[in-house]
Design a protein around this motif. Structure first.
Motif, PDB file in Angstrom:
ATOM      1  N   SER A 255     -16.084  18.891   4.707  1.00 36.74           N
ATOM      2  CA  SER A 255     -17.020  18.873   3.586  1.00 36.74           C
ATOM      3  C   SER A 255     -17.663  17.505   3.401  1.00 36.74           C
ATOM      4  N   ARG A 256     -16.962  16.444   3.788  1.00 37.22           N
ATOM      5  CA  ARG A 256     -17.475  15.075   3.648  1.00 37.22           C
ATOM      6  C   ARG A 256     -18.101  14.897   2.258  1.00 37.22           C
ATOM      7  N   HIS A 257     -17.382  15.396   1.260  1.00 40.38           N
ATOM      8  CA  HIS A 257     -17.960  15.471  -0.084  1.00 40.38           C
ATOM      9  C   HIS A 257     -18.024  14.124  -0.796  1.00 40.38           C
ATOM     10  N   THR A 258     -17.161  13.196  -0.437  1.00 43.81           N
ATOM     11  CA  THR A 258     -17.171  11.884  -1.089  1.00 43.81           C
ATOM     12  C   THR A 258     -16.793  10.816  -0.081  1.00 43.81           C
ATOM     13  N   TYR A 259     -17.513   9.709  -0.120  1.00 43.12           N
ATOM     14  CA  TYR A 259     -17.092   8.543   0.647  1.00 43.12           C
ATOM     15  C   TYR A 259     -16.244   7.679  -0.279  1.00 43.12           C
ATOM     16  N   ALA A 260     -15.009   7.432   0.134  1.00 45.22           N
ATOM     17  CA  ALA A 260     -14.083   6.674  -0.711  1.00 45.22           C
ATOM     18  C   ALA A 260     -13.844   5.289  -0.127  1.00 45.22           C
ATOM     19  N   PRO A 261     -14.283   4.253  -0.816  1.00 46.60           N
ATOM     20  CA  PRO A 261     -13.897   2.912  -0.408  1.00 46.60           C
ATOM     21  C   PRO A 261     -12.416   2.676  -0.713  1.00 46.60           C
ATOM     22  N   ALA A 262     -11.889   1.619  -0.159  1.00 49.58           N
ATOM     23  CA  ALA A 262     -10.583   1.097  -0.554  1.00 49.58           C
ATOM     24  C   ALA A 262     -10.786  -0.392  -0.742  1.00 49.58           C
ATOM     25  N   ILE A 263      -9.986  -0.994  -1.558  1.00 48.79           N
ATOM     26  CA  ILE A 263     -10.260  -2.375  -1.931  1.00 48.79           C
ATOM     27  C   ILE A 263      -9.066  -3.274  -1.657  1.00 48.79           C
ATOM     28  N   PHE A 264      -9.328  -4.387  -1.000  1.00 55.62           N
ATOM     29  CA  PHE A 264      -8.358  -5.472  -0.964  1.00 55.62           C
ATOM     30  C   PHE A 264      -8.369  -6.106  -2.346  1.00 55.62           C
ATOM     31  N   VAL A 265      -7.280  -5.960  -3.078  1.00 57.70           N
ATOM     32  CA  VAL A 265      -7.191  -6.477  -4.444  1.00 57.70           C
ATOM     33  C   VAL A 265      -6.023  -7.448  -4.528  1.00 57.70           C
ATOM     34  N   MET A 266      -6.224  -8.529  -5.266  1.00 62.94           N
ATOM     35  CA  MET A 266      -5.140  -9.465  -5.544  1.00 62.94           C
ATOM     36  C   MET A 266      -5.012  -9.628  -7.051  1.00 62.94           C
TER      37      MET A 266
ATOM     38  N   THR B 271      -6.875   2.488  -2.929  1.00 59.19           N
ATOM     39  CA  THR B 271      -7.987   3.432  -2.959  1.00 59.19           C
ATOM     40  C   THR B 271      -8.867   3.174  -4.178  1.00 59.19           C
ATOM     41  N   ASN B 272     -10.163   3.339  -4.010  1.00 62.10           N
ATOM     42  CA  ASN B 272     -11.106   3.022  -5.082  1.00 62.10           C
ATOM     43  C   ASN B 272     -10.848   3.821  -6.362  1.00 62.10           C
TER      44      ASN B 272
ATOM     45  N   HIS C  14       0.865  -1.187   0.000  1.00 59.71           N
ATOM     46  CA  HIS C  14       0.000   0.000   0.000  1.00 59.71           C
ATOM     47  C   HIS C  14       0.899   1.234   0.000  1.00 59.71           C
ATOM     48  N   VAL C  15       0.288   2.414  -0.160  1.00 67.34           N
ATOM     49  CA  VAL C  15       1.101   3.619  -0.395  1.00 67.34           C
ATOM     50  C   VAL C  15       1.177   4.550   0.804  1.00 67.34           C
ATOM     51  N   VAL C  16       0.605   4.156   1.941  1.00 66.25           N
ATOM     52  CA  VAL C  16       0.581   5.051   3.089  1.00 66.25           C
ATOM     53  C   VAL C  16       1.457   4.504   4.221  1.00 66.25           C
ATOM     54  N   ASN C  17       1.515   5.265   5.326  1.00 68.34           N
ATOM     55  CA  ASN C  17       2.457   4.881   6.377  1.00 68.34           C
ATOM     56  C   ASN C  17       1.833   3.926   7.392  1.00 68.34           C
ATOM     57  N   GLU C  18       2.642   3.550   8.363  1.00 67.76           N
ATOM     58  CA  GLU C  18       2.230   2.508   9.308  1.00 67.76           C
ATOM     59  C   GLU C  18       1.192   2.977  10.320  1.00 67.76           C
TER      60      GLU C  18
ATOM     61  N   TYR D  49     -14.133  -4.650   0.563  1.00 66.96           N
ATOM     62  CA  TYR D  49     -14.032  -3.195   0.646  1.00 66.96           C
ATOM     63  C   TYR D  49     -13.596  -2.770   2.047  1.00 66.96           C
ATOM     64  N   ALA D  50     -12.379  -2.287   2.149  1.00 69.24           N
ATOM     65  CA  ALA D  50     -11.992  -1.524   3.332  1.00 69.24           C
ATOM     66  C   ALA D  50     -12.444  -0.088   3.059  1.00 69.24           C
ATOM     67  N   GLU D  51     -11.819   0.896   3.689  1.00 70.11           N
ATOM     68  CA  GLU D  51     -12.248   2.249   3.388  1.00 70.11           C
ATOM     69  C   GLU D  51     -11.105   3.240   3.506  1.00 70.11           C
ATOM     70  N   ARG D  52     -11.208   4.276   2.682  1.00 72.72           N
ATOM     71  CA  ARG D  52     -10.440   5.488   2.893  1.00 72.72           C
ATOM     72  C   ARG D  52     -11.280   6.434   3.731  1.00 72.72           C
ATOM     73  N   GLY D  53     -12.611   6.397   3.520  1.00 66.25           N
ATOM     74  CA  GLY D  53     -13.520   7.153   4.369  1.00 66.25           C
ATOM     75  C   GLY D  53     -14.050   8.406   3.704  1.00 66.25           C
ATOM     76  N   PHE D  54     -14.784   9.203   4.459  1.00 63.16           N
ATOM     77  CA  PHE D  54     -15.296  10.467   3.933  1.00 63.16           C
ATOM     78  C   PHE D  54     -14.152  11.461   3.765  1.00 63.16           C
TER      79      PHE D  54
END
Length: 345
Positions: free
Chosen positions: A244-255, A105-106, A47-51, A157-162
């Motif tokens: 703003s909570r403008h978008t809910y962003a899912p994240a995906i476990f992808v293989m 991220t979705n 993944h591209v983010v930190n621990e 689907y995990a999430e990135r969130g609003f």
């Protein structure tokens, strides 16, 4: 009248407990036997983010579950911080088998299966619970299954969130305040068009590039959930946040399909179930951490607009629905119908 139930005879109670224990032991033994003759497999999960981020929380929970349930025959190795590349690079690597899997991220995933971008439409979901009901239901599963068309396996689907807006220039409480701001968005046309309708100069770029651009001042702001803003200490370059909570962003476990197809069926079942459990665990952790993270950002000096004019934002992005309403086939009306049905229950 109170109904009295006679206690079960001790012998029967003991017998029932013994049967339950025997069943549990038999199930555990059966699972162990499923992997007794399996050759060990290592899965590289990137993944591209930190621990400190929710993606890493999801990844480590997945690792724990898979390794325990396969008796260690499936070894998950996690690569955080974009060490194997940005999200598009990771997805391309999964397609050819150089990367096994990731939490992605979705938005970037939708570049491979366009209808998945329906989830990126602004103000589609009013709450996390609304999003979960669709993602974990038939519509969400159908879209996960479509990843097979591009040699990928969608697991859960995990999430990135609003997502919320931050910038280094000024407070933003209405669309007029966004006018002219250079805002980094994900490399996804729905995000680009959403922020252009809001009057921003939308700049699509990879997250790793965005961090440098904010430090150098070549962009004014970005939009992400609270957990990302907090974990990357964006308050050091961004003085203002708008909830703003403008978008809910899912994240995906992808293989990648090449890696998926190498797993025996028993391991596939474990991986799929563990991904769903890890995704739900990450959602719970995100909810628990959000309030504390917001308080810490305030203490660090970030000015937070907690009551923006949401109705004005919704009106401003109405053309996005006109542009994309039919582009995603029947997914948008099906989601809207599912949400209405949920409200009527």
């Amino acid at each position: 009248m109170t109904r009295h139930i006679a206690p079960r005879p001790l012998a029967l109670t003991t017998l029932a407990a013994g049967i339950a224990l025997s069943t549990a032991l038999a199930t555990s033994a059966a699972q162990a036997n499923d992997f007794a003759d399996m050759d060990p497999v290592k899965l590289r999960l990137a993944h591209v983010v930190n621990e400190q981020d929710g993606f890493h929380i999801a990844a480590t929970k997945f690792e724990e579950l898979v390794e325990a349930r396969t008796e260690g025959k499936v070894d998950v190795e996690i690569f955080p911080n974009a060490t194997l590349g940005d999200e598009r690079t990771l997805l391309e690597g999964m397609q050819i088998g150089t990367v096994d899997m990731g939490v992605i991220t979705n938005g970037p995933v939708a570049n491979f299966v366009e209808p998945m971008a329906v989830f990126e439409l602004p103000f589609l979901f009013a709450s996390p619970e609304e999003a979960y009901s669709v993602l974990d239901g038939p519509i969400g599963q159908e879209l996960l299954d479509r990843l097979a068309d591009v040699n990928l396996k969608g697991l859960a689907y995990a999430e990135r969130g609003f997502r919320n807006l931050t910038n280094s220039e000024r407070p933003v409480a209405s669309p007029e305040d966004i006018d002219g701001l250079r805002i980094r968005v994900m490399e996804n046309p729905v995000y680009v068009d959403t922020f252009r309708e809001l009057g921003a100069n939308a700049v699509p770029m990879a997250w790793t590039e965005a961090l440098t651009a904010m430090q150098q001042g070549t962009i004014d702001g970005q939009e992400n959930p609270i957990n990302v803003i907090h974990s990357f200490k964006l308050n050091e370059t961004q003085d203002y946040m708008t909830l703003s909570r403008h978008t809910y962003a899912p994240a995906i476990f992808v293989m990648g399909m090449p890696s998926w197809q190498k797993l025996p069926e028993a391991a596939q079942e474990v991986v799929e179930a563990a991904a769903q459990e890890a995704a739900e665990y990450e959602r719970e952790q995100n909810a628990a951490m959000a309030e504390q993270q917001l308080a810490e950002l305030k203490e660090a000096g970030m000015q937070i607009e907690e009551s923006p004019d949401i109705a004005a934002f919704q009106d401003a992005v109405a053309p996005v629905y006109e542009t994309y309403g039919e582009q995603f086939g029947d997914y948008l009306p099906r989601i809207q119908e599912a949400l209405k049905a949920g409200e009527s229950k």
